[in-house]
Design a protein around this motif. Structure first.
Motif, short mmCIF file in Angstrom:
data_model
loop_
_atom_site.label_atom_id
_atom_site.label_comp_id
_atom_site.label_asym_id
_atom_site.label_seq_id
_atom_site.Cartn_x
_atom_site.Cartn_y
_atom_site.Cartn_z
N ASP A 192 8.74 -13.35 5.78
CA ASP A 192 9.45 -12.34 5.00
C ASP A 192 10.75 -12.93 4.47
O ASP A 192 11.51 -13.51 5.24
CB ASP A 192 9.87 -11.15 5.88
N CYS A 226 6.73 -11.34 0.96
CA CYS A 226 6.04 -11.77 2.17
C CYS A 226 4.96 -12.76 1.77
O CYS A 226 4.02 -12.39 1.06
CB CYS A 226 5.45 -10.58 2.90
N TRP A 229 4.38 -2.78 4.89
CA TRP A 229 5.79 -3.03 5.18
C TRP A 229 6.28 -1.95 6.14
O TRP A 229 5.98 -0.76 5.96
CB TRP A 229 6.64 -2.97 3.91
N CYS A 233 6.90 -7.38 7.11
CA CYS A 233 5.58 -7.23 6.53
C CYS A 233 4.54 -7.45 7.63
O CYS A 233 4.83 -8.05 8.67
CB CYS A 233 5.35 -8.17 5.36
#
Length: 124
Positions: free
Chosen positions: A6, A22, A36, A96
Motif C-alpha cells: 500500500d 495497492c 480497502w 488493501c
C-alpha cells in the motif's frame, strides 16, 4: 505467497484529495476481488470499499459513498482508492486486502491477505 504493498498516504487538510495505490504480486490478481479497509487508533478495522474481479461491481461504506472511488487495473495488478473531500474522521491507517471469501466482501473475514497499511491524516 501473496504480497500487497500500500502506498499513497499522507497528511492533508480537510477537503483535499489523496489516491491510495495497492500493488499485488504472487497470485493471479484478476481472479480475486479486492478491498480497502481502515483502522483508526483504538478502533476496529472497518470496511471502506471493495471491487469485484473484473471491476464491474463496487461496494462502499456509507461514510465514504460519493467521496471515495475504488478502481483496479488488472494489467498492472493494482487497485486504487481515490479519496476526495477528505474529512478529519477519515484519519486512519488504510489497508488493501485480497479477497478469499466472496461472501464476506465487506468484512475482514473475507480477506486473508493484507497490505502493510498506509497512514492518512486529515487535519480540520
Amino acid at each position: 505467497q501473496v504480497q500487497l504493498v500500500d502506498t499513497g498516504g499522507g497528511s492533508v487538510q480537510a477537503g483535499d484529495s489523496l489516491r491510495l495505490t495497492c500493488a499485488a504480486s504472487g497470485r493471479t490478481f484478476r481472479m480475486y476481488a479486492m478491498g480497502w479497509f481502515r483502522q483508526a487508533p483504538g478502533k476496529e478495522r472497518d470496511f471502506v470499499a471493495a471491487i469485484t474481479m473484473s471491476g464491474g461491481f463496487t461496494y462502499y461504506a456509507d461514510s465514504v459513498k460519493g467521496r471515495f472511488t475504488i478502481s483496479r487495473d488488472n494489467a498492472k495488478n493494482t487497485v486504487y482508492l481515490q479519496m476526495n473531500s477528505l474529512k478529519a474522521e477519515d484519519t486512519a491507517v488504510y489497508y488493501c486486502a485480497l479477497e478469499t471469501d466472496i461472501a464476506e466482501l465487506t468484512t475482514t473475514r473475507g480477506y486473508d491477505y493484507w497490505g502493510q497499511g498506509t497512514q492518512v491524516t486529515v487535519s480540520s
